[in-house]
Every structure is written in structure tokens, then in C-alpha cells.
Write an enzyme that holds these catalytic residues in place. Structure first.
Site, PDB file in Angstrom:
ATOM      1  N   HIS A   5       0.826  -1.204   0.000  1.00  0.00           N
ATOM      2  CA  HIS A   5       0.000   0.000   0.000  1.00  0.00           C
ATOM      3  C   HIS A   5       0.863   1.257   0.000  1.00  0.00           C
ATOM      4  CE1 HIS A   5       0.479  -0.676   4.449  1.00  0.00           C
ATOM      5  NE2 HIS A   5       0.720   0.614   4.405  1.00  0.00           N
ATOM      6  N   GLU A  56      -3.690   3.437   1.856  1.00  0.00           N
ATOM      7  CA  GLU A  56      -4.019   3.557   3.273  1.00  0.00           C
ATOM      8  C   GLU A  56      -4.239   5.026   3.575  1.00  0.00           C
ATOM      9  OE1 GLU A  56      -1.635   3.535   7.488  1.00  0.00           O
ATOM     10  OE2 GLU A  56      -0.993   2.070   5.984  1.00  0.00           O
ATOM     11  N   HIS A  74       2.780  11.820  -7.315  1.00  0.00           N
ATOM     12  CA  HIS A  74       1.396  11.455  -7.586  1.00  0.00           C
ATOM     13  C   HIS A  74       1.215   9.948  -7.492  1.00  0.00           C
ATOM     14  CE1 HIS A  74       3.433  11.226 -11.536  1.00  0.00           C
ATOM     15  NE2 HIS A  74       2.686  10.143 -11.688  1.00  0.00           N
ATOM     16  N   GLU A 122      -2.688  10.727 -11.200  1.00  0.00           N
ATOM     17  CA  GLU A 122      -2.534  10.733 -12.653  1.00  0.00           C
ATOM     18  C   GLU A 122      -3.396   9.624 -13.254  1.00  0.00           C
ATOM     19  OE1 GLU A 122       1.004  10.650 -16.032  1.00  0.00           O
ATOM     20  OE2 GLU A 122       1.376   9.740 -14.075  1.00  0.00           O
TER      21      GLU A 122
END
Length: 127
Positions: A5, A56, A74, A122
């Protein structure tokens, strides 16, 4: 090894969960309060954590906002049609900060949206 994550600190957890689930179409996979630590973790993604990476969302109860700094870039999502994704995101109340079009010095079609805390996401057009 595999990527599990990416953690983002958010100022308003409910607003962030709504953005990632209602605007970007992710699922809330799990949410846990930690009263002794005064924080909540919420995990969102497009499928079960065992199958792919998720985000998360960390909400520290005593903090309402964060400065993003200049190191963050990003998160990227693959979409079949970047222009259609932008239109759908706008229709659901999302903020498009760069409309779909070719990237500078390339041909890949990309767009950028922004979450409620200002994090950039993005959209990369993929077949």
C-alpha cells in the site's frame, strides 16, 4: 516481495473515503480506529489487498490538514479512456487539474485529478 500500500495522511477521513470510493470508484476495504493512538486507518482499492496494492488513508484525530511538501509526486491509475474518466470524475464532484491530452514530449494520453487534501492522481490511458 510485492507492493502492499501507499499511505496518505488526510485531514477529513470521511471526505477522503467519499472521494476515493464515490469519485474514483474504489472500495472501502477496511477501517479501524485506534483510540489509544488517536488515529484511524482506512484502506481503499479496486480489489482485495491480497490481489493488489491499495491506499491507506491515515487520519490523526487531532490534525485537520497537512502541508504536502515538494517531494510528493502522484499516484497513477490506468484508465481505458482518460477524457471519459475526467468527465465522469467531474460529474461526481471531483476536481480535474489537467485535462486529458498527450504528455509533454510523448504520445501517452494522461490527465490529473486532485483529492480533497490536494494529492495528485494521474490517469494514464491504457488499452
Amino acid at each position: 516481495m510485492r507492493l502492499l500500500h501507499t499511505m496518505l495522511r488526510v485531514g477529513n477521513l470521511d471526505q477522503s473515503i467519499a472521494f476515493y470510493t464515490e469519485v474514483l470508484g474504489m472500495q472501502l476495504l477496511r477501517r479501524q480506529d485506534y483510540p489509544d493512538g488517536r488515529f484511524t486507518l482506512a484502506f481503499v482499492g479496486y480489489g482485495p489487498e491480497i490481489e493488489g496494492a491499495v491506499i491507506e488513508l491515515t487520519h490523526n484525530w487531532d490534525t485537520t490538514g497537512y502541508e504536502l511538501g515538494n517531494a510528493y509526486g502522484h499516484i497513477a491509475l490506468a484508465v481505458p479512456d482518460a477524457a471519459a474518466a475526467c468527465a465522469a470524475i467531474k460529474a461526481r464532484g471531483g476536481k480535474v487539474v489537467r485535462e486529458a491530452g498527450p504528455m509533454k514530449h510523448g504520445k501517452t494520453i494522461i490527465a490529473f485529478v486532485e483529492d480533497p487534501d490536494g494529492y495528485k492522481i494521474e490517469l494514464i490511458q491504457r488499452d
